[in-house]
Design a protein around this motif. Structure first.
Motif, PDB file in Angstrom:
ATOM      1  N   LYS A   1       4.082  15.825   2.172  1.00 58.07           N
ATOM      2  CA  LYS A   1       3.567  14.712   2.972  1.00 58.07           C
ATOM      3  C   LYS A   1       4.306  13.407   2.680  1.00 58.07           C
ATOM      4  O   LYS A   1       4.278  12.480   3.495  1.00 58.07           O
ATOM      5  CB  LYS A   1       2.074  14.526   2.716  1.00 58.07           C
ATOM      6  N   GLY A   2       4.899  13.332   1.511  1.00 53.86           N
ATOM      7  CA  GLY A   2       5.674  12.149   1.153  1.00 53.86           C
ATOM      8  C   GLY A   2       4.804  10.991   0.686  1.00 53.86           C
ATOM      9  O   GLY A   2       3.596  10.948   0.937  1.00 53.86           O
TER      10      GLY A   2
ATOM     11  N   ILE B   1       0.838  -1.197   0.000  1.00 50.56           N
ATOM     12  CA  ILE B   1       0.000   0.000   0.000  1.00 50.56           C
ATOM     13  C   ILE B   1       0.876   1.251   0.000  1.00 50.56           C
ATOM     14  O   ILE B   1       2.051   1.211   0.374  1.00 50.56           O
ATOM     15  CB  ILE B   1      -0.965   0.032   1.204  1.00 50.56           C
ATOM     16  N   LEU B   2       0.275   2.357  -0.423  1.00 48.62           N
ATOM     17  CA  LEU B   2       0.968   3.638  -0.443  1.00 48.62           C
ATOM     18  C   LEU B   2       0.520   4.467   0.750  1.00 48.62           C
ATOM     19  O   LEU B   2      -0.686   4.661   0.968  1.00 48.62           O
ATOM     20  CB  LEU B   2       0.666   4.385  -1.743  1.00 48.62           C
ATOM     21  N   VAL B   3       1.475   4.957   1.530  1.00 44.48           N
ATOM     22  CA  VAL B   3       1.176   5.740   2.727  1.00 44.48           C
ATOM     23  C   VAL B   3       2.000   7.019   2.729  1.00 44.48           C
ATOM     24  O   VAL B   3       3.020   7.124   2.043  1.00 44.48           O
ATOM     25  CB  VAL B   3       1.471   4.927   4.017  1.00 44.48           C
ATOM     26  N   ASP B   4       1.544   8.006   3.515  1.00 40.12           N
ATOM     27  CA  ASP B   4       2.343   9.222   3.688  1.00 40.12           C
ATOM     28  C   ASP B   4       3.286   9.054   4.879  1.00 40.12           C
ATOM     29  O   ASP B   4       3.372   7.956   5.470  1.00 40.12           O
ATOM     30  CB  ASP B   4       1.445  10.448   3.821  1.00 40.12           C
ATOM     31  N   GLN B   5       3.953  10.126   5.260  1.00 36.32           N
ATOM     32  CA  GLN B   5       4.965  10.003   6.316  1.00 36.32           C
ATOM     33  C   GLN B   5       4.371   9.709   7.691  1.00 36.32           C
ATOM     34  O   GLN B   5       5.082   9.293   8.604  1.00 36.32           O
ATOM     35  CB  GLN B   5       5.804  11.279   6.368  1.00 36.32           C
TER      36      GLN B   5
ATOM     37  N   GLN C   1       1.598  14.071  -3.446  1.00 39.68           N
ATOM     38  CA  GLN C   1       2.044  13.808  -2.067  1.00 39.68           C
ATOM     39  C   GLN C   1       3.448  14.356  -1.834  1.00 39.68           C
ATOM     40  O   GLN C   1       3.718  15.004  -0.822  1.00 39.68           O
ATOM     41  CB  GLN C   1       2.039  12.297  -1.805  1.00 39.68           C
ATOM     42  N   ASN C   2       4.333  14.089  -2.770  1.00 40.90           N
ATOM     43  CA  ASN C   2       5.713  14.549  -2.619  1.00 40.90           C
ATOM     44  C   ASN C   2       5.799  16.068  -2.713  1.00 40.90           C
ATOM     45  O   ASN C   2       6.562  16.707  -1.967  1.00 40.90           O
ATOM     46  CB  ASN C   2       6.601  13.891  -3.675  1.00 40.90           C
ATOM     47  N   ALA C   3       5.025  16.673  -3.632  1.00 38.71           N
ATOM     48  CA  ALA C   3       5.061  18.125  -3.795  1.00 38.71           C
ATOM     49  C   ALA C   3       4.519  18.846  -2.561  1.00 38.71           C
ATOM     50  O   ALA C   3       4.953  19.953  -2.232  1.00 38.71           O
ATOM     51  CB  ALA C   3       4.265  18.528  -5.040  1.00 38.71           C
TER      52      ALA C   3
END
Length: 296
Positions: free
Chosen positions: A287-288, A250-254, A282-284
């Motif tokens: 939040k990563g 899964i894809l998660v933020d920081q 997310q990266n921009a």
């Protein structure tokens, strides 16, 4: 006397085409030494085809069209889906070691597919294994002349016809190759971007050469991006295969928040362009984006 077909590029597309043209003579320009430099060898996930008993070419085409946001040529999608299973079977017969579960294919699920339909090799080694199989067959084929390390630098002819190419050898020597049929299989344009998961040398050279001759270039804005790669400060970046998400990553933020569920009903298995844009946002935003494989 039949003049040979000239194939510029020796990834899977160029090698497979060269074999399929038998017994017609072929001159194959490899660009880099055969087996090196082609993006095909970097491909991990496998080949998509309706191979399972509960799958069909019509369903495969339906998934393709649904993922294309109204931009898919329906007839082309159906033709591709209808031919895919036979191509995988032919590659397997040639020696490509696709995984099996008894008499059945071992299939993975990837983004935008409603069924597991990705024929794989050793989990994530499909590209390299298929390339090795094709290279062995090409080297043994009497109708193919391999010009190792030679690359096309310009096409001959005009807007009415292509009559061959000017080729450059590994030591800088130049040769004119005249032919009635020229096939460009020189890879994509990923190397034009700031970060890629494909060989940096792939910079759309074939499109530029064809355009200079007068060809109309269709849909050049469609560039395939892999949404997930290993952030190791490298370009090209090491790919994190989409099959990981197919197996439950899964894809998660920081903070550990799973952000794709709010963006698309299929979450991490949404169409690749949807996932790529989400990761970029997310990266921009700071939040990563991180690929959590603990449950995969």
């Amino acid at each position: 006397m039949t003049r040979p077909t000239l194939i510029c590029g020796a990834g899977i597309a160029g090698l497979w085409a060269a074999l399929k043209l038998a017994p017609r003579p072929v001159v194959l320009l490899t660009g880099a030494p055969l087996g090196e430099g082609a993006a095909s060898g970097w491909a991990q996930g496998g080949v998509s085809a309706a191979l399972a008993a509960d799958d069909s070419a019509a369903l495969h085409a339906h998934d393709t069209i649904a993922a294309g946001a109204g931009l898919v040529d329906r007839e082309a999608a159906l033709a591709l889906a209808e031919g895919a299973a036979a191509e995988v079977a032919e590659l397997a017969e040639l020696g490509a070691p696709f995984e099996r579960e008894g008499a059945d294919w071992s299939l993975s699920r990837e983004a935008a597919h409603s069924r597991p339909r990705v024929a794989r090799v050793k989990g994530d080694g499909a590209g390299a294994a298929i390339m090795a199989t094709l290279i062995e067959a090409v080297r043994a084929a009497d109708h193919i002349e391999i010009r190792d390390g030679w690359r096309a630098v310009s096409l001959l002819g005009d807007a009415s016809a292509c009559t061959g190419a000017i080729a450059q050898g590994p030591d800088g020597e130049i040769e004119t190759i005249d032919t009635d049929t020229t096939l460009l299989a020189m890879g994509g344009a990923g190397g034009l971007f700031a970060l890629t998961t494909t060989p940096a040398i792939a910079q759309g050279q074939a499109m530029a050469m064809a355009a200079r001759l007068g060809a109309v270039i269709r849909d050049p804005e469609f560039v395939q991006f892999h949404p997930t790669a290993l952030n190791a400060g490298l370009d090209p970046a090491p790919l994190c295969t989409e099959a990981l998400r197919g197996e439950g990553a899964i894809l998660v933020d920081q903070t550990g928040h799973r952000f794709m569920k709010a963006i698309h009903d299929d979450a991490e298995l949404a169409p690749r362009d949807v996932v790529a844009r989400a990761v970029h946002r997310q990266n921009a935003s700071g939040k990563g984006a991180f690929l959590d494989c603990r449950e995969a």
